[in-house]
Design an enzyme around this catalytic site. Structure first.
Site, mmCIF file in Angstrom:
data_model
loop_
_atom_site.group_PDB
_atom_site.id
_atom_site.type_symbol
_atom_site.label_atom_id
_atom_site.label_comp_id
_atom_site.label_asym_id
_atom_site.label_seq_id
_atom_site.Cartn_x
_atom_site.Cartn_y
_atom_site.Cartn_z
ATOM 1 N N ILE A 14 0.843 -1.207 0.000
ATOM 2 C CA ILE A 14 0.000 0.000 0.000
ATOM 3 C C ILE A 14 0.874 1.251 0.000
ATOM 4 O O ILE A 14 0.603 2.213 -0.731
ATOM 5 C CB ILE A 14 -0.950 -0.004 1.220
ATOM 6 N N LEU A 37 13.033 -2.012 4.670
ATOM 7 C CA LEU A 37 13.205 -3.028 3.613
ATOM 8 C C LEU A 37 13.267 -4.438 4.210
ATOM 9 O O LEU A 37 14.259 -5.150 4.064
ATOM 10 C CB LEU A 37 14.438 -2.743 2.745
ATOM 11 N N ILE A 62 11.842 1.578 12.178
ATOM 12 C CA ILE A 62 11.085 2.484 13.062
ATOM 13 C C ILE A 62 11.181 2.102 14.538
ATOM 14 O O ILE A 62 10.761 2.864 15.400
ATOM 15 C CB ILE A 62 9.595 2.596 12.645
ATOM 16 N N THR A 132 -6.185 -1.060 10.320
ATOM 17 C CA THR A 132 -6.948 -2.111 9.651
ATOM 18 C C THR A 132 -8.297 -2.343 10.318
ATOM 19 O O THR A 132 -8.447 -2.092 11.523
ATOM 20 C CB THR A 132 -6.132 -3.424 9.685
ATOM 21 N N ASP A 133 -9.238 -2.873 9.556
ATOM 22 C CA ASP A 133 -10.546 -3.228 10.135
ATOM 23 C C ASP A 133 -10.434 -4.450 11.062
ATOM 24 O O ASP A 133 -11.359 -4.733 11.829
ATOM 25 C CB ASP A 133 -11.579 -3.494 9.032
ATOM 26 N N GLU A 134 -9.281 -5.157 11.005
ATOM 27 C CA GLU A 134 -9.156 -6.380 11.793
ATOM 28 C C GLU A 134 -9.146 -6.105 13.302
ATOM 29 O O GLU A 134 -9.379 -7.003 14.098
ATOM 30 C CB GLU A 134 -7.924 -7.182 11.347
ATOM 31 N N TYR A 157 -1.521 -10.252 14.939
ATOM 32 C CA TYR A 157 -1.457 -9.089 14.036
ATOM 33 C C TYR A 157 -2.472 -8.032 14.458
ATOM 34 O O TYR A 157 -2.121 -6.869 14.694
ATOM 35 C CB TYR A 157 -1.704 -9.517 12.582
ATOM 36 N N LYS A 161 -1.984 -4.184 15.963
ATOM 37 C CA LYS A 161 -2.506 -2.972 15.314
ATOM 38 C C LYS A 161 -3.461 -2.244 16.249
ATOM 39 O O LYS A 161 -3.461 -1.014 16.319
ATOM 40 C CB LYS A 161 -3.213 -3.325 13.991
HETATM 41 P P1 NAD Z 1 3.410 -4.658 3.554
HETATM 42 O O1 NAD Z 1 3.755 -5.795 4.449
HETATM 43 O O2 NAD Z 1 3.253 -4.880 2.096
HETATM 44 O O3 NAD Z 1 4.494 -3.493 3.720
HETATM 45 C C1 NAD Z 1 5.000 -3.111 4.963
HETATM 46 C C2 NAD Z 1 6.213 -2.210 4.745
HETATM 47 O O4 NAD Z 1 6.698 -1.811 6.032
HETATM 48 C C3 NAD Z 1 7.375 -2.903 4.030
HETATM 49 O O5 NAD Z 1 7.899 -2.059 3.037
HETATM 50 C C4 NAD Z 1 8.386 -3.155 5.132
HETATM 51 O O6 NAD Z 1 9.730 -3.144 4.677
HETATM 52 C C5 NAD Z 1 8.108 -1.990 6.069
HETATM 53 N N1 NAD Z 1 8.502 -2.286 7.444
HETATM 54 C C6 NAD Z 1 8.202 -3.390 8.182
HETATM 55 N N2 NAD Z 1 8.781 -3.327 9.386
HETATM 56 C C7 NAD Z 1 9.448 -2.134 9.431
HETATM 57 C C8 NAD Z 1 10.220 -1.480 10.428
HETATM 58 N N3 NAD Z 1 10.458 -2.044 11.618
HETATM 59 N N4 NAD Z 1 10.728 -0.262 10.142
HETATM 60 C C9 NAD Z 1 10.503 0.313 8.939
HETATM 61 N N5 NAD Z 1 9.803 -0.268 7.950
HETATM 62 C C10 NAD Z 1 9.268 -1.474 8.206
HETATM 63 O O7 NAD Z 1 2.089 -4.022 4.200
HETATM 64 P P2 NAD Z 1 0.827 -3.363 3.478
HETATM 65 O O8 NAD Z 1 -0.130 -4.425 3.109
HETATM 66 O O9 NAD Z 1 1.285 -2.399 2.451
HETATM 67 O O10 NAD Z 1 0.192 -2.578 4.715
HETATM 68 C C11 NAD Z 1 0.587 -1.233 5.006
HETATM 69 C C12 NAD Z 1 -0.204 -0.737 6.191
HETATM 70 O O11 NAD Z 1 -1.589 -0.778 5.927
HETATM 71 C C13 NAD Z 1 0.015 -1.587 7.457
HETATM 72 O O12 NAD Z 1 0.083 -0.714 8.560
HETATM 73 C C14 NAD Z 1 -1.224 -2.461 7.526
HETATM 74 O O13 NAD Z 1 -1.548 -2.804 8.859
HETATM 75 C C15 NAD Z 1 -2.272 -1.535 6.916
HETATM 76 N N6 NAD Z 1 -3.410 -2.209 6.248
HETATM 77 C C16 NAD Z 1 -3.171 -3.175 5.303
HETATM 78 C C17 NAD Z 1 -4.257 -3.766 4.648
HETATM 79 C C18 NAD Z 1 -4.058 -4.797 3.566
HETATM 80 O O14 NAD Z 1 -5.043 -5.358 3.071
HETATM 81 N N7 NAD Z 1 -2.834 -5.079 3.135
HETATM 82 C C19 NAD Z 1 -5.559 -3.375 4.959
HETATM 83 C C20 NAD Z 1 -5.757 -2.378 5.937
HETATM 84 C C21 NAD Z 1 -4.666 -1.797 6.566
HETATM 85 P P1 TYD Z 2 -5.130 -12.739 3.740
HETATM 86 O O1 TYD Z 2 -4.895 -12.311 2.336
HETATM 87 O O2 TYD Z 2 -4.016 -13.361 4.505
HETATM 88 O O3 TYD Z 2 -5.719 -11.479 4.522
HETATM 89 P P2 TYD Z 2 -6.368 -11.380 6.016
HETATM 90 O O4 TYD Z 2 -6.114 -12.621 6.757
HETATM 91 O O5 TYD Z 2 -5.633 -10.218 6.585
HETATM 92 O O6 TYD Z 2 -7.827 -11.107 5.788
HETATM 93 O O7 TYD Z 2 -6.332 -13.778 3.756
HETATM 94 C C1 TYD Z 2 -7.600 -13.435 3.201
HETATM 95 C C2 TYD Z 2 -8.535 -14.593 3.467
HETATM 96 O O8 TYD Z 2 -8.095 -15.732 2.711
HETATM 97 C C3 TYD Z 2 -8.558 -15.055 4.915
HETATM 98 O O9 TYD Z 2 -9.892 -15.451 5.245
HETATM 99 C C4 TYD Z 2 -7.617 -16.253 4.943
HETATM 100 C C5 TYD Z 2 -7.794 -16.845 3.556
HETATM 101 N N1 TYD Z 2 -6.601 -17.513 2.981
HETATM 102 C C6 TYD Z 2 -6.725 -18.783 2.400
HETATM 103 O O10 TYD Z 2 -7.836 -19.365 2.372
HETATM 104 N N2 TYD Z 2 -5.628 -19.354 1.855
HETATM 105 C C7 TYD Z 2 -4.397 -18.764 1.865
HETATM 106 O O11 TYD Z 2 -3.408 -19.358 1.382
HETATM 107 C C8 TYD Z 2 -4.288 -17.448 2.441
HETATM 108 C C9 TYD Z 2 -2.970 -16.740 2.478
HETATM 109 C C10 TYD Z 2 -5.424 -16.871 2.983
#
Ligand code: NAD
Ligand code: TYD
Length: 351
Positions: A14, A37, A62, A132-134, A157, A161
């Site tokens: 993101i 990274l 961080i 996150t909504d989680e 997780y 959060k």
């Molecule tokens: P991601 O895992 O793809 O990226 C995380 C980034 O943070 C990476 O570039 C990593 O190198 C960096 N990072 C991790 N630990 C670090 C540290 N100690 N210091 C500095 N950098 C560090 O995550 P994402 O899916 O892009 O999520 C980004 C944010 O959005 C997160 O806070 C996550 O909780 C939130 N979020 C994600 C989703 C989703 O569906 N992916 C949904 C809602 C909220």
């Molecule tokens: P995920 O992409 O890990 O997101 P989150 O757990 O944060 O919602 O998983 C999305 C949904 O898919 C979740 O209900 C778990 C399920 N899932 C599988 O069924 N198989 C898989 O291999 C993974 C990674 C997730």
């Protein structure tokens, strides 16, 4: 207006979309990408903006207080958009402490630095925490998460959060730090690391490998296109009210199994396979421990107050996503070599 912003986690999924949007849309801003990274951070995600004059990369963890303070000293940030996190539920089950370190301690370190450097003048400063909504836990068949829903995190997780959200709110109330928060549903789109459901399934279907579906595939997630999330972050960062939380989501709920079947159909068409070929790869595996049944976001506040709405339908977004993965074979190859294999074996061999 000139501003210098720290965007943490900008090399991730993101974060890279947020950086791209801000670098392109705000040429007068200086955008500093602060990222450690980790396995999830990949500067290839930002190849198209890396040489822009208003973009700077700083490798920083961080959780390292001295390094974070030095960054604030060097750049005198006007704002922070905090995305850096450990983000994968399954990894949090394997190694919860890593999540506490980055998500809880790392957020607190950033808050503390902002408090220290902004304490004499908080005007026009802003600390935006992306969550996150989680944190709200798991819904039954009915209802939605609103901004008033009580926190009830159930995975390491989501607990980490939730804890970070509480610290952000505590700094608002205790120190008057100018904060704003958002809680978003599951994102999908390009540059998504293939440990999460959609990119993992695309990768496996393409390579004729089993597509692991946890339990019976009955769990429901509410999917939002990542570029829509980035636009929401832009809107909230600039116009959200201080101390407020905004829920972000697309009113787009899918049972995992229905989503995977749709994805199989799209992949069959894109790969020129006979209809029904990819579905044969679906494999039901042991369920995730503590697997939340359903997430669904009510994003009415964001829409009514700030006018944000999702830009596209899920089918269109999914097709765009598949097209990106098929066109970016090299990106996938790079991120799935090395450490990825080790994680994949550990995560799926027992199931
Ligand atoms: P991601 O895992 O793809 O990226 C995380 C980034 O943070 C990476 O570039 C990593 O190198 C960096 N990072 C991790 N630990 C670090 C540290 N100690 N210091 C500095 N950098 C560090 O995550 P994402 O899916 O892009 O999520 C980004 C944010 O959005 C997160 O806070 C996550 O909780 C939130 N979020 C994600 C989703 C989703 O569906 N992916 C949904 C809602 C909220
Ligand atoms: P995920 O992409 O890990 O997101 P989150 O757990 O944060 O919602 O998983 C999305 C949904 O898919 C979740 O209900 C778990 C399920 N899932 C599988 O069924 N198989 C898989 O291999 C993974 C990674 C997730």
């Amino acid at each position: 207006m000139k501003k210098t912003l720290l965007i943490t986690g900008g090399a991730g999924f993101i974060g890279s979309h947020v950086i791209r949007l801000f670098v392109n849309k705000y040429p007068a801003y200086t955008i500093v990408n602060g990222d450690a990274l980790t396995y999830a951070g990949n500067l290839e995600n930002l190849a198209d903006v890396k040489d822009r004059p208003n973009y700077i990369f700083e490798k920083v963890d961080i959780t390292d207080e001295n390094a974070v303070n030095a960054l604030f000293e060097k750049y005198q940030f006007d704002g922070v958009i905090h995305l850096a996190a450990e983000s994968h539920v399954d990894r949090s089950i394997l190694d919860p402490l890593a999540f506490i370190r980055t998500n809880v301690l790392g957020t607190a370190v950033l808050l503390n630095a902002a408090r220290k450097y902004w304490k004499d003048n908080m005007e026009n400063k802003r600390f935006y925490h992306v969550s996150t909504d989680e944190v709200f836990g798991s819904l039954g068949e009915e209802g939605f998460f609103t901004e008033e829903t009580a926190y009830d995190p159930r995975s390491p997780y989501s607990a980490s959060k939730a804890s970070s959200d509480h610290f952000v709110k505590a700094y608002y109330h205790t120190y008057h730090l100018p904060v704003v928060l958002s809680n978003c549903s599951n994102n999908y789109g390009s540059n998504h690391f293939p440990e999460k459901l959609i990119p993992l399934a695309i990768h496996n279907i393409k390579n004729n490998k089993p597509v692991p579906v946890y339990g019976k595939g009955e769990n429901v997630r509410d999917w939002l296109f990542v570029e829509d999330h980035a636009r929401a972050i832009d809107t909230i960062f600039h116009n959200g009210r201080l101390g407020e939380t905004y829920n972000i989501g697309g009113f787009n709920e899918w049972k995992n199994i229905d989503l995977i079947r749709l994805l199989c159909q799209v992949m069959d068409r894109k790969l020129g396979r006979e209809d029904g070929t990819s579905e044969k790869l679906i494999t039901f595996v042991k369920d995730r421990a503590g697997h939340d049944l359903r997430y669904a976001i009510d994003a009415t506040k964001l829409n009514k107050e700030l006018g944000w709405a999702p830009s596209l339908q899920f089918e269109e977004g999914l097709e765009k996503t598949v097209d990106w993965y098929l066109a970016n074979e090299e990106w996938l190859q790079h991120v799935t070599s090395g450490a990825y294999q080790q994680y994949y074996n550990e995560q799926y061999q027992q199931r």
